[in-house]
Write a protein that holds these residues in place. Structure first.
Motif, PDB file in Angstrom:
ATOM      1  N   ASP A  20     -29.087  59.703  69.522  1.00  0.00           N
ATOM      2  CA  ASP A  20     -28.159  58.861  70.591  1.00  0.00           C
ATOM      3  C   ASP A  20     -27.370  59.934  71.038  1.00  0.00           C
ATOM      4  O   ASP A  20     -26.270  60.473  70.524  1.00  0.00           O
ATOM      5  N   LEU A  21     -27.538  60.560  72.217  1.00  0.00           N
ATOM      6  CA  LEU A  21     -26.790  61.796  72.731  1.00  0.00           C
ATOM      7  C   LEU A  21     -25.434  61.446  73.337  1.00  0.00           C
ATOM      8  O   LEU A  21     -24.702  62.249  73.087  1.00  0.00           O
ATOM      9  N   ARG A  22     -25.198  60.010  73.454  1.00  0.00           N
ATOM     10  CA  ARG A  22     -23.601  59.490  73.892  1.00  0.00           C
ATOM     11  C   ARG A  22     -22.890  59.604  72.699  1.00  0.00           C
ATOM     12  O   ARG A  22     -21.592  59.839  72.831  1.00  0.00           O
TER      13      ARG A  22
ATOM     14  N   GLU B 101     -25.227  62.555  68.326  1.00  0.00           N
ATOM     15  CA  GLU B 101     -25.823  62.829  66.992  1.00  0.00           C
ATOM     16  C   GLU B 101     -26.752  64.139  67.220  1.00  0.00           C
ATOM     17  O   GLU B 101     -27.176  64.489  65.869  1.00  0.00           O
ATOM     18  N   GLN B 102     -26.912  64.882  68.233  1.00  0.00           N
ATOM     19  CA  GLN B 102     -27.619  65.900  68.382  1.00  0.00           C
ATOM     20  C   GLN B 102     -26.772  67.190  67.759  1.00  0.00           C
ATOM     21  O   GLN B 102     -27.337  68.141  67.478  1.00  0.00           O
ATOM     22  N   THR B 103     -25.391  66.817  67.526  1.00  0.00           N
ATOM     23  CA  THR B 103     -24.615  67.801  66.885  1.00  0.00           C
ATOM     24  C   THR B 103     -24.398  67.774  65.595  1.00  0.00           C
ATOM     25  O   THR B 103     -23.580  68.608  64.849  1.00  0.00           O
ATOM     26  N   ARG B 104     -24.909  66.884  64.947  1.00  0.00           N
ATOM     27  CA  ARG B 104     -24.677  66.422  63.707  1.00  0.00           C
ATOM     28  C   ARG B 104     -25.336  67.681  62.833  1.00  0.00           C
ATOM     29  O   ARG B 104     -26.394  68.179  63.053  1.00  0.00           O
ATOM     30  N   ALA B 105     -24.706  67.792  61.461  1.00  0.00           N
ATOM     31  CA  ALA B 105     -25.387  68.863  60.742  1.00  0.00           C
ATOM     32  C   ALA B 105     -26.539  68.645  60.316  1.00  0.00           C
ATOM     33  O   ALA B 105     -27.536  69.827  60.118  1.00  0.00           O
TER      34      ALA B 105
ATOM     35  N   ILE C  30     -32.473  71.242  61.543  1.00  0.00           N
ATOM     36  CA  ILE C  30     -34.076  71.190  62.011  1.00  0.00           C
ATOM     37  C   ILE C  30     -34.176  71.776  63.445  1.00  0.00           C
ATOM     38  O   ILE C  30     -35.153  72.217  63.770  1.00  0.00           O
ATOM     39  N   ASN C  31     -33.009  71.603  64.105  1.00  0.00           N
ATOM     40  CA  ASN C  31     -33.089  72.184  65.644  1.00  0.00           C
ATOM     41  C   ASN C  31     -31.569  72.834  65.828  1.00  0.00           C
ATOM     42  O   ASN C  31     -30.814  72.245  66.070  1.00  0.00           O
TER      43      ASN C  31
END
Length: 212
Positions: free
Chosen positions: A31-33, A36-40, A45-46
């Protein structure tokens, strides 16, 4: 295999391929809003904090075009050509797309679709006009290349087709002048005959998608 994705352009091309190839993949919606892409755990993994990302065994693979090629190879599919020169052509078209065609199509996608989605206001018309001009320039190159060819590499569809055409499902809503280019329109019509192209994403609540 586990595919981390969102319902945006880059993950879309990977989801198209995975559905088309029928590979056993677990999908994880990011969920980009909610950031979640910034979670540790995701950055582990990325480290780029982007989607998509594929975890295949012990390997973590990011960048959509690389994942496309990996999935086709994994499935031993003709989407990744056996011929070495055609493999170079795949790389050529993917590079051209990222530097030229999708770059400017992406500007139109941002102005007309992403900005309203995140509440950034109306499209910037001078930027729209500039992007449409570049779009026409590069679409002309693509249209001329497709003359006399069924697919980008000739008679057989490849991952290059999935990669280069991925902005076209958004053409109407993003004011991309696709209708001016007959060969490109014909080529995209062929892709639209594929259910995986029309419906690439796993089932999600409708309000989670960005114009998908």
């Amino acid at each position: 295999m586990k595919l981390y994705y969102a319902e945006t352009v880059s993950p879309r091309k990977v989801c198209v391929a995975s559905r088309y190839l029928g590979l056993p993949i677990d999908y994880v919606f990011v969920d980009l809003r909610k950031g979640e892409q910034t979670r540790a755990d995701y950055l582990a993994i990325n480290p780029n904090g982007k989607v998509p990302c594929l975890v295949d065994g012990e390997r973590s693979l990011w960048e959509a075009d690389a994942i496309l090629c990996h999935l086709a190879q994994r499935a031993e599919s003709g989407l990744w050509p056996r011929n070495a020169q055609q493999q170079i052509d795949v790389v050529r078209w993917m590079s051209w797309n990222s530097q030229h065609f999708s770059r400017h199509a992406g500007s139109l996608y941002f102005e007309h679709i992403i900005k309203p989605w995140v509440g950034m206001g109306a499209p910037d018309q001078p930027k729209v006009a500039e992007a449409q001009g570049f779009f026409r320039k590069h679409a002309s190159v693509l249209d001329q290349h497709l003359e006399g060819r069924k697919w980008l590499l000739g008679d057989q569809m490849s991952v290059a087709d999935f990669s280069v055409a991925i902005m076209l499902p958004y053409a109407k809503d993003a004011a991309m002048p696709v209708g001016e280019f007959a060969q490109m329109q014909r080529w995209h019509d062929q892709l639209n005959a594929l259910d995986a192209w029309r419906n690439p994403f796993p089932a999600r609540p409708s309000n989670a998608a960005i114009n998908a």
